[in-house]
Scaffold this motif. Structure first.
Motif, mmCIF file in Angstrom:
data_model
loop_
_atom_site.group_PDB
_atom_site.id
_atom_site.type_symbol
_atom_site.label_atom_id
_atom_site.label_comp_id
_atom_site.label_asym_id
_atom_site.label_seq_id
_atom_site.Cartn_x
_atom_site.Cartn_y
_atom_site.Cartn_z
ATOM 1 N N ARG A 3 33.383 37.042 40.950
ATOM 2 C CA ARG A 3 32.916 38.115 41.838
ATOM 3 C C ARG A 3 32.741 37.620 43.270
ATOM 4 O O ARG A 3 32.085 36.608 43.496
ATOM 5 C CB ARG A 3 31.554 38.645 41.363
ATOM 6 C CG ARG A 3 31.565 39.194 39.950
ATOM 7 C CD ARG A 3 30.191 39.725 39.594
ATOM 8 N NE ARG A 3 30.117 40.145 38.209
ATOM 9 C CZ ARG A 3 30.403 41.376 37.778
ATOM 10 N NH1 ARG A 3 30.785 42.303 38.632
ATOM 11 N NH2 ARG A 3 30.300 41.669 36.488
ATOM 12 N N ARG B 13 38.942 44.595 40.444
ATOM 13 C CA ARG B 13 38.559 45.658 41.371
ATOM 14 C C ARG B 13 39.281 45.406 42.682
ATOM 15 O O ARG B 13 39.101 44.359 43.309
ATOM 16 C CB ARG B 13 37.043 45.707 41.597
ATOM 17 C CG ARG B 13 36.302 46.289 40.410
ATOM 18 C CD ARG B 13 34.878 46.739 40.728
ATOM 19 N NE ARG B 13 34.340 47.479 39.602
ATOM 20 C CZ ARG B 13 33.636 46.893 38.602
ATOM 21 N NH1 ARG B 13 33.356 45.597 38.641
ATOM 22 N NH2 ARG B 13 33.216 47.623 37.590
ATOM 23 N N ASP C 87 36.274 41.811 42.568
ATOM 24 C CA ASP C 87 35.995 40.967 41.401
ATOM 25 C C ASP C 87 37.166 41.092 40.433
ATOM 26 O O ASP C 87 38.044 41.930 40.634
ATOM 27 C CB ASP C 87 34.656 41.343 40.719
ATOM 28 C CG ASP C 87 34.609 42.799 40.275
ATOM 29 O OD1 ASP C 87 35.652 43.360 39.921
ATOM 30 O OD2 ASP C 87 33.505 43.383 40.286
ATOM 31 N N LYS D 53 38.696 39.768 36.151
ATOM 32 C CA LYS D 53 38.468 39.122 34.856
ATOM 33 C C LYS D 53 39.698 38.326 34.457
ATOM 34 O O LYS D 53 40.827 38.823 34.575
ATOM 35 C CB LYS D 53 38.193 40.214 33.815
ATOM 36 C CG LYS D 53 37.770 39.731 32.465
ATOM 37 C CD LYS D 53 38.882 39.623 31.449
ATOM 38 C CE LYS D 53 39.578 40.923 31.151
ATOM 39 N NZ LYS D 53 40.663 40.736 30.142
ATOM 40 N N SER E 47 28.888 46.005 36.781
ATOM 41 C CA SER E 47 27.737 45.615 35.958
ATOM 42 C C SER E 47 26.784 44.691 36.713
ATOM 43 O O SER E 47 25.580 44.688 36.440
ATOM 44 C CB SER E 47 28.194 44.972 34.643
ATOM 45 O OG SER E 47 28.800 43.725 34.873
HETATM 46 P P1 TMP Z 1 31.992 44.599 35.299
HETATM 47 O O1 TMP Z 1 31.417 44.770 36.666
HETATM 48 O O2 TMP Z 1 32.078 45.886 34.518
HETATM 49 O O3 TMP Z 1 31.323 43.509 34.527
HETATM 50 O O4 TMP Z 1 33.510 44.125 35.497
HETATM 51 C C1 TMP Z 1 33.831 42.976 36.223
HETATM 52 C C2 TMP Z 1 35.342 42.849 36.350
HETATM 53 O O5 TMP Z 1 35.934 42.601 35.089
HETATM 54 C C3 TMP Z 1 36.042 44.093 36.888
HETATM 55 O O6 TMP Z 1 37.051 43.672 37.803
HETATM 56 C C4 TMP Z 1 36.677 44.729 35.697
HETATM 57 C C5 TMP Z 1 36.908 43.587 34.762
HETATM 58 N N1 TMP Z 1 36.708 43.932 33.352
HETATM 59 C C6 TMP Z 1 37.752 43.791 32.465
HETATM 60 O O7 TMP Z 1 38.853 43.405 32.838
HETATM 61 N N2 TMP Z 1 37.524 44.100 31.154
HETATM 62 C C7 TMP Z 1 36.328 44.525 30.691
HETATM 63 O O8 TMP Z 1 36.195 44.776 29.495
HETATM 64 C C8 TMP Z 1 35.252 44.654 31.635
HETATM 65 C C9 TMP Z 1 33.913 45.133 31.173
HETATM 66 C C10 TMP Z 1 35.495 44.358 32.945
#
Ligand code: TMP
Length: 236
Positions: free
Chosen positions: A94, A200, A175, A177, A100
């Motif tokens: 991030r 994002r 951010d 994943k 979240s």
């Molecule tokens: P979050 O803010 O919901 O924790 O997500 C953080 C980042 O991770 C965001 O770019 C979306 C990605 N993400 C996934 O790729 N898979 C998931 O299951 C989740 C919850 C988030």
């Protein structure tokens, strides 16, 4: 390379065996889920876009010293990748508060973080992918401490490379994943995807959301946002 039997079906992709035991074929779907599968839908054309965007970004990373699972794109939706054992972690990086983190810590979305944050979640749908730390990871044997160090180092380098690459297309990387896997010879490589599903992306100037948050939050213009990312990155 021959496409053989399906070995796995996830929420956004199917994986098939090939006639090479070290190679699998990934097939991207248009299916979209959110909130651990609670919300379901279709994003028309998403599979094609995520396949192409992921491969484009993985090749850029590979050229810059990040080992990835990428081998070859073989159709609009299909790519050959190295067969790996997935490390059962979602590595979240991030730069700006959102999602979240904003909810959990009460920080308004869009707040610049003073330091890049790395979070780990244990990949387990039944448990809702709980957040864990390095101690849990070593204690449960999901990865060794050395492997976690390597993964964290790669993740920070990927963040630098991706952020500056995307900036040239007026995309701000808020951010994202990542997932890593281990090849048959034990090498840790970047796996899974890098796409509007897993990152994002905000327009650098207007901060318009150009990613899956449009689907998660019912903002409309979902397909257009994915198309816009493809266009900005690959000019089409
Ligand atoms: P979050 O803010 O919901 O924790 O997500 C953080 C980042 O991770 C965001 O770019 C979306 C990605 N993400 C996934 O790729 N898979 C998931 O299951 C989740 C919850 C988030």
């Amino acid at each position: 390379m021959k496409k053989l039997q399906q070995i796995y079906e996830g929420k956004a992709k199917k994986v098939f065996a090939t006639d090479d035991p070290d190679v699998v074929l990934v097939d991207y779907k248009d299916d979209a889920t959110a909130f651990n599968g609670l919300k379901k839908g279709t994003i028309t054309g998403k599979g094609v876009i995520n396949n192409r965007v992921t491969n484009f970004l993985m090749q850029m990373l590979e050229k810059n010293g990040i080992p990835t699972h990428y081998i070859e794109e073989i159709s609009d939706r299909e790519t050959l990748v190295k067969k790996v054992d997935i490390v059962p972690l979602e590595v979240i990086v991030r730069n700006i508060a959102a999602g979240s983190l904003s909810k959990r810590l009460g920080v308004p979305e869009g707040t610049k973080l003073k330091k890049t944050v790395i979070e780990y979640c244990y990949k387990n749908d039944d448990l809702g992918d709980p957040m864990v730390n390095e101690y849990h990871i070593a204690a449960m044997g999901w990865a060794t401490e050395e492997e976690v160090k390597l993964i964290a180092g790669y993740s920070l380098k990927i963040n630098k490379l991706l952020s500056s690459f995307l900036k040239q297309s007026n995309i701000e990387l808020i951010d994202f994943k990542l997932e890593f896997g281990k090849t048959s010879d034990g090498t840790i490589v970047l796996a899974d995807e890098i796409s509007p599903d897993t990152c994002r992306f905000w327009d650098s100037k207007t901060h318009e959301k150009l990613d899956k948050d449009r689907f998660r939050r019912d903002l409309g213009g979902v397909e257009d946002a994915y198309q816009e990312i493809l266009k900005r990155l690959m000019g089409e």
